[in-house]
Structure formats: C-alpha cells, structure tokens
Write a protein that holds these residues in place. Structure first.
Motif, PDB file in Angstrom:
ATOM      1  N   UNK A  36       0.841  -1.208   0.000  1.00  0.00           N
ATOM      2  CA  UNK A  36       0.000   0.000   0.000  1.00  0.00           C
ATOM      3  C   UNK A  36       0.875   1.256   0.000  1.00  0.00           C
ATOM      4  N   UNK A  37       1.918   1.257   0.830  1.00  0.00           N
ATOM      5  CA  UNK A  37       2.823   2.410   0.881  1.00  0.00           C
ATOM      6  C   UNK A  37       3.525   2.618  -0.457  1.00  0.00           C
ATOM      7  N   UNK A  38       3.942   1.529  -1.088  1.00  0.00           N
ATOM      8  CA  UNK A  38       4.597   1.624  -2.391  1.00  0.00           C
ATOM      9  C   UNK A  38       3.627   2.173  -3.432  1.00  0.00           C
ATOM     10  N   UNK A  39       2.388   1.707  -3.378  1.00  0.00           N
ATOM     11  CA  UNK A  39       1.362   2.198  -4.295  1.00  0.00           C
ATOM     12  C   UNK A  39       1.155   3.699  -4.118  1.00  0.00           C
ATOM     13  N   UNK A  40       1.135   4.143  -2.862  1.00  0.00           N
ATOM     14  CA  UNK A  40       0.954   5.575  -2.589  1.00  0.00           C
ATOM     15  C   UNK A  40       2.131   6.381  -3.119  1.00  0.00           C
ATOM     16  N   UNK A  41       3.337   5.847  -2.978  1.00  0.00           N
ATOM     17  CA  UNK A  41       4.522   6.539  -3.492  1.00  0.00           C
ATOM     18  C   UNK A  41       4.491   6.636  -5.016  1.00  0.00           C
ATOM     19  N   UNK A  42       3.949   5.618  -5.658  1.00  0.00           N
ATOM     20  CA  UNK A  42       3.816   5.653  -7.117  1.00  0.00           C
ATOM     21  C   UNK A  42       2.778   6.696  -7.538  1.00  0.00           C
ATOM     22  N   UNK A  43       1.655   6.758  -6.798  1.00  0.00           N
ATOM     23  CA  UNK A  43       0.607   7.731  -7.113  1.00  0.00           C
ATOM     24  C   UNK A  43       1.104   9.167  -6.951  1.00  0.00           C
ATOM     25  N   UNK A  44       1.986   9.355  -5.969  1.00  0.00           N
ATOM     26  CA  UNK A  44       2.510  10.704  -5.692  1.00  0.00           C
ATOM     27  C   UNK A  44       3.696  11.056  -6.585  1.00  0.00           C
ATOM     28  N   UNK A  45       4.139  10.102  -7.400  1.00  0.00           N
ATOM     29  CA  UNK A  45       5.194  10.386  -8.366  1.00  0.00           C
ATOM     30  C   UNK A  45       6.612  10.182  -7.879  1.00  0.00           C
ATOM     31  N   UNK A  46       6.776   9.631  -6.660  1.00  0.00           N
ATOM     32  CA  UNK A  46       8.121   9.406  -6.141  1.00  0.00           C
ATOM     33  C   UNK A  46       8.747   8.146  -6.720  1.00  0.00           C
ATOM     34  N   UNK A  47       7.923   7.170  -7.091  1.00  0.00           N
ATOM     35  CA  UNK A  47       8.395   5.943  -7.727  1.00  0.00           C
ATOM     36  C   UNK A  47       7.776   5.876  -9.112  1.00  0.00           C
ATOM     37  N   UNK A  48       8.605   5.658 -10.119  1.00  0.00           N
ATOM     38  CA  UNK A  48       8.130   5.742 -11.497  1.00  0.00           C
ATOM     39  C   UNK A  48       7.541   4.446 -12.020  1.00  0.00           C
ATOM     40  N   UNK A  49       7.919   3.305 -11.452  1.00  0.00           N
ATOM     41  CA  UNK A  49       7.378   2.057 -11.975  1.00  0.00           C
ATOM     42  C   UNK A  49       8.086   0.854 -11.393  1.00  0.00           C
TER      43      UNK A  49
END
Length: 366
Positions: A36-49
C-alpha cells in the motif's frame, strides 16, 4: 509523503531492487501494508514504476520574506524612562540581509541543499544587494517577484544586553504581492519540489492556496504570535510546523507552564491534523510530537552570542533532515544542532555553519 512513506522511500533509494517482503520486515509491518505504501509513493510520483525507479525531487522550495535587517545591540539593560534623552543606551548598530525565509535559504545553502526561493524583491539598492547575495550563495530566485516601483522589506529591531529582541518594527508590505494569483503561476515548480517551506510573512490567502494546491509536503514556520493565526485554518494540511512556546500557546489555546501543559499544547495541534510539531525552547532544545511518538531533544550548552537567527536555523536543520529522507527524531536533532550554530555568532547566519560540522556535532550519519 508520510513519515512511514519517507522511511520506505529511503530504503528503496538505497536499494532499488529491494523486495516488498524485505521492506515489510525492515518496517515491522505486513507485506500487504508495504504494498500500500509503495502504491501511494507511485501515485505521488516518487516511484516511477517496476524495479522501484525513483523520481526523487532534488530541491527545497522556500516561500516567504526577504528583507534588510537593521539591528541595534544594547550594552546596557533597556529601561523605559520619561526623558527621551535618558532612553538612549550605548551599543552597536549594524545592517544585514534577513527575512525568515531568506535566512532558511541561506542556512540550507551552507548545508549544501539545493534551494529555490520565491519572495518579493524591490527595485531599490537593497533589492539589488539581495539579488547579488542570492546569486553568490547559489539560491535560485528565478521564480521570485521583482517589483521595480516598490521598496524592499525592512526589519528594524533592538536587542537587550542578553541579545534578546525587545522591540521591533517591520515594513513588509511588498510581501502582499505574493498573492494566490502570482503563486498560481509557480504551482508546477512547487509540485516538483521535494518539500515546500513557508513563513507567515506571506498573506493568509496565499498560505491557503499553497496548502490546498501543492502536492509536495508543506512545512511552516510561524514567525510570531501575531502571525501564527494565519496557520489556524490550514493545520490539517501541514506536514510540519515549527513554533516557539508563545506561538504554540496562541495556536493551541493552552498556556504552557510545565511539561504536562507542553504535551497538551502539542497534542491539541496534532489533533488538528498537523503531522509533525516542533516546539522550539531556545537553548533548552525542542519538544517534538508526531503520530507515532513524543520526545524532547536537548539543546547544546554553548555560549550565546545571538538568539535572532535560531528559529530559522532550526527550520533549516529540519528541512535538511527531510531532504536526506530522515525520520522525525533525526530531523529534530538536526534542527537543534543547526540552531546551536546560530547561537554562537553575532551574525544572524553563522558563517562557520557547514554540513561536516553539523554531522560531527549531531553525531548523525547520512
């Protein structure tokens, strides 16, 4: 970014191939929670893929006042008398570049942090000096407002023999030009920042606009009791706030007389939605509260030459910690450490401040 997300993001930055199971074990949480935390980081643009390719913003955006400080340091106790002539005391006069936000920027540059600064600069001689100084320090003022027909902000103050400010007058009308209409033209730059730091010299409606529209976490410094009210209605949107004891009392409505009332005041602010609260206590250190913990960071027992720059130095230390993906305790320790350098020099900004010295004194590894 929440505290937990910042922690996970740091681990991912250090090891982009780390698995969700490893992240969960490090954090002491379930794998599903890590996902869930990783998903949130992806939504916020901190993780690209996939593969956890990170998109870590590289700069801190600071918004607020930049002014000329004209100071007087009295060598004697300041006592109000009937005769105007008798009110004059011997001392030392000087001027320097100042403003809470500008001071934060200056400290951050000495600490090696990439800084972009949004302020309002007049077209007078002081304004030219401000621009030259920012250029020399490497503070990016590309997004700042230049107002040719307006004077640069000025702050006049008098300290007593103990270097505590007793009287002050400010002329900061130019900051009113930093309105929502102007900030709306800079929202893309704000959203791309790792963090945004504001001081309360800017208009209330501008603070509301930033907190409502900025995707980056917002840190706020309440620079005075009179200005602290500007933050009342946005406490639930702030990632962090730095206040002194009097400002904490004004915001929380709790009079602080002991440790119990200090905790109560901080908890009231926490209850209004601010994720991290730092209450600065001068040379005593800082009391800190977040969702997970409450703690006191003791100050350093060093000689006091000047109290004026400690608040802005503390925020710079906190910002340094966040830029380095550190937790709240480490951010607080860096805040206290950087402010201890400010205490040691007559100037608002201690020219001896540097990252290696802070790391050594704080005993923190980056």
């Amino acid at each position: 970014m929440t505290n937990r997300e910042a922690q996970i993001f740091q681990w991912i930055t250090e090891n982009p191939m780390i698995s969700q199971e490893e992240l969960a074990a490090k954090a002491g949480i379930a794998r599903s929670s890590a996902a869930v935390h990783i998903s949130n980081l992806m939504k916020k643009g901190y993780i690209l893929g996939k593969g956890y390719v990170t998109n870590g913003p590289s700069y801190c955006m600071v918004i607020g006042g930049a002014n000329i400080d004209i100071g007087g340091i009295s060598k004697e106790e300041i006592v109000t008398r009937e005769s105007e002539a008798e009110q004059c005391s011997s001392g030392k006069m000087f001027w320097s570049l100042g403003g809470a936000a500008r001071n934060i920027c200056h400290n951050l540059r000495l600490l090696g942090v990439n800084v972009r600064f949004i302020t309002a600069i007049g077209g007078d001689e002081y304004g030219h000096k401000m621009i030259e100084s920012c250029d020399e320090l490497g503070i990016d003022i590309t997004d700042s407002l230049r107002s040719a027909g307006t004077n640069t902000s000025t702050y006049l103050y008098l300290t007593d023999e103990k270097r505590a400010v007793k009287y002050a007058v400010s002329d900061m009308g130019i900051c009113e030009k930093l309105n929502p209409e102007f900030l709306s033209t800079k929202i893309e730059q704000l959203n791309k920042a790792r963090m945004v730091v504001i001081d309360t010299n800017i208009p209330t409606q501008t603070i509301h606009y930033i907190c409502k529209n900025c995707k980056a976490p917002v840190f706020a410094e309440a620079i005075s009791v009179r200005q602290a009210h500007k933050l009342q209605s946005v406490l639930g949107q702030l990632y962090a706030i730095t206040v002194n004891q009097q400002e904490a009392e004004a915001i929380s409505g709790v009079t602080i007389t002991d440790r119990h009332s200090l905790e109560k005041s901080a908890n009231v602010i926490l209850g209004k939605g601010t994720k991290n609260i730092f209450i600065t206590m001068g040379s005593e250190g800082a009391y800190c509260v977040c969702e997970e913990e409450q703690f006191m960071v003791e100050g350093f027992s060093n000689s006091v030459m000047n109290y004026s720059g400690t608040r802005d130095a503390f925020m710079a230390g906190v910002a340094l910690g966040y830029m380095k993906h550190m937790d709240v305790q480490q951010m607080a320790k860096l805040g206290v450490t950087v402010s201890s350098f400010a205490l040691e020099d007559e100037a608002i900004i201690n020219p001896q401040l540097c990252l290696p010295a802070v790391v050594e004194r704080a005993n923190i590894e980056f």
